[in-house]
Enzyme design. Structure first.
Site, short mmCIF file in Angstrom:
data_model
loop_
_atom_site.label_atom_id
_atom_site.label_comp_id
_atom_site.label_asym_id
_atom_site.label_seq_id
_atom_site.Cartn_x
_atom_site.Cartn_y
_atom_site.Cartn_z
N GLY A 154 0.09 5.75 5.16
CA GLY A 154 0.79 4.88 6.09
C GLY A 154 1.96 4.16 5.45
O GLY A 154 3.07 4.14 5.99
N ALA A 184 -5.91 10.42 7.84
CA ALA A 184 -4.58 10.36 7.23
C ALA A 184 -3.49 10.53 8.28
O ALA A 184 -2.44 9.89 8.21
CB ALA A 184 -4.46 11.43 6.15
N GLY A 239 0.82 -1.21 0.00
CA GLY A 239 0.00 0.00 0.00
C GLY A 239 0.85 1.25 0.00
O GLY A 239 1.68 1.45 0.89
N GLU A 287 -18.05 17.57 2.08
CA GLU A 287 -17.21 18.28 1.12
C GLU A 287 -17.73 18.09 -0.30
O GLU A 287 -17.77 19.05 -1.10
CB GLU A 287 -15.76 17.82 1.26
CG GLU A 287 -15.12 18.31 2.56
CD GLU A 287 -13.84 17.59 2.93
OE1 GLU A 287 -13.17 18.03 3.88
OE2 GLU A 287 -13.51 16.58 2.29
#
Length: 434
Positions: free
Chosen positions: A19, A320, A15, A175
């Site tokens: 992270g 995040a 990934g 948003e």
């Protein structure tokens, strides 16, 4: 002793999100060979993904090739491939191409996908926002809806095409709804001859009793008011019970539309099954205080694929900042382990606050005891997000696009190569149209 007898440890990171990238960067200078595996070739700044979906930014403004970010890190390589499984006993990662990738240490940073709460059949009638492909699909769908409405002289068809429903009033949903409303009310307001884009209906649905429930109540109330001032219908305590090709049912209300954006629940990607780990109800791996998987000290899970509980047994939020801090922590832990140094203390999340933007110049910010709303909060949000972008070019381009949007109310990424044909378009056209 030679290198052949004692090969360098192999670390595989799955990934390239916040992270995974943080873990790889923290391992710079480590006496190990690191392989970063991802289905794409880029690192994506997901907090601004909704701006690509609503034509504010272009994909390259919020994504950078992973190889570019790791170009100068000599112990790291990038592999664009899809992981389909892990043999945790043999310590091998299975790739879609049929090859295996051996590891001594494994970092799972696979993130999360949207969950439809047992109604997987709804997925084919909705759009989600997790990847650049998702954002571009939404952008095409939104812009095409206005183009197709311009061609129709059937009032019901136009009404359906210009009805946009966002499900889930978390940060992404709020948003998206706010930006779609501004797209219709300002950016596109004078661009069409036969329709008035300002008549578009934007609906934000939430099964809970308030929007942005992770924020204090007064900030949620401000956000709801700001959304309503943008002309958005905010439906609270209204769970979705049906979604089909022609619309959805929210509470007792039926809404006819082909524009449904799903921003509700998420579920961790299936990494728990790969390593035989205990999973929480959302599929996230329950990890130990050092972010490792119980019974497998060589395997770590970070970000949305993990469930890390603080000292009060409250799981960390899907942010995040959490993923980045966990990634950096695991990188430093592995670096110390390989060097034979003392391991760092248990991971502890440093809460830097949370933010959400609600359209042009409206935002909310919760920073410890400091709560900000309105334009000041929007400035804080803008500055933080600019600084978090990974390279100077991205910061410059986003700043230019935001400045253009601010002064002109325009959008810099509104091009359509070819509009998809919608089943909502009927044969009746305006006089003079082909």
């Amino acid at each position: 002793m030679n290198q052949a007898q004692f090969p360098r440890p192999k670390i595989v990171v799955i990934g390239a999100g916040f992270g995974g990238m943080a873990a790889v960067k923290a391992l710079a200078g480590c006496d190990a060979d690191i392989t970063l595996v991802d289905r794409t070739n880029h690192h994506l700044f997901q907090p601004l993904l909704y701006q690509v979906a609503t034509a504010v930014l272009s994909p390259a403004d919020i994504a950078t090739a992973s190889r570019v970010l790791l170009r100068d890190q000599k112990n790291a390589q990038v592999l664009m491939s899809e992981v389909v499984g892990v043999d945790a006993d043999r310590q091998r990662v299975h790739l879609a191409e049929g090859e295996d990738l051996p590891y001594d240490h494994l970092v799972l940073a696979t993130g999360a996908a949207y969950s439809f709460f047992g109604h997987d059949e709804w997925a084919k009638h909705t759009q989600v926002l997790k990847t650049l492909d998702d954002a571009l699909a939404i952008r095409t769908h939104l812009l095409a809806a206005f183009e197709q409405a311009e061609q129709s002289n059937d009032a019901d068809t136009v009404r359906r095409l210009l009805t946009f429903v966002v499900i889930g009033a978390g940060p992404t949903g709020v948003e998206l709804a706010g930006t779609i409303a501004e797209l219709a009310r300002t950016t596109l307001a004078k661009d069409f001859k036969h329709i008035d884009p300002r008549m578009a209906r934007v609906v934000l649905c939430e099964s809970g009793d308030r929007v942005l429930k992770a924020f204090p109540e007064k900030l949620s109330a401000y956000a709801k008011g700001a959304l309503e001032r943008l002309g958005i219908d905010v439906l609270l305590d209204q769970p979705v019970s049906e979604i089909d090709a022609t619309g959805l049912k929210v509470g007792d209300l039926r809404i006819d539309t082909g524009n449904i954006l799903w921003c509700a629940g998420t579920a961790a990607r299936p990494a728990a099954g790969w390593v035989g780990a205990e999973a929480a109800s959302n599929g996230a791996i329950k990890v130990l205080p050092d972010c490792s998987v119980p019974g497998r000290p060589e395997v770590f899970a970070i970000g949305d694929v993990s469930r890390f509980e603080d000292v009060s047994a409250v799981p960390l939020p899907s942010l995040a900042a959490v993923a980045k801090q966990q990634g950096a922590y695991v990188g430093h832990l592995l670096k110390a382990r390989i060097a034979g140094a003392a391991a760092p203390a248990a991971f502890r999340y440093n809460d830097l606050g949370t933010m959400a933007v609600i359209g042009r110049a409206h935002a909310i910010t919760h920073l410890g005891r400091l709560d900000l709303t309105g334009f000041i909060a929007w400035l804080a949000w803008s500055l933080v997000h600019l600084m978090l972008l990974v390279d100077f070019r991205s910061r410059l381009m986003v700043y230019v696009n935001w400045s253009w949007a601010w002064f002109t109310r325009g959008r810099g990424a509104r091009l359509l190569a070819a509009a998809p044909v919608s089943p909502a378009i009927v044969a009746r056209k305006l006089p003079g149209h082909p």
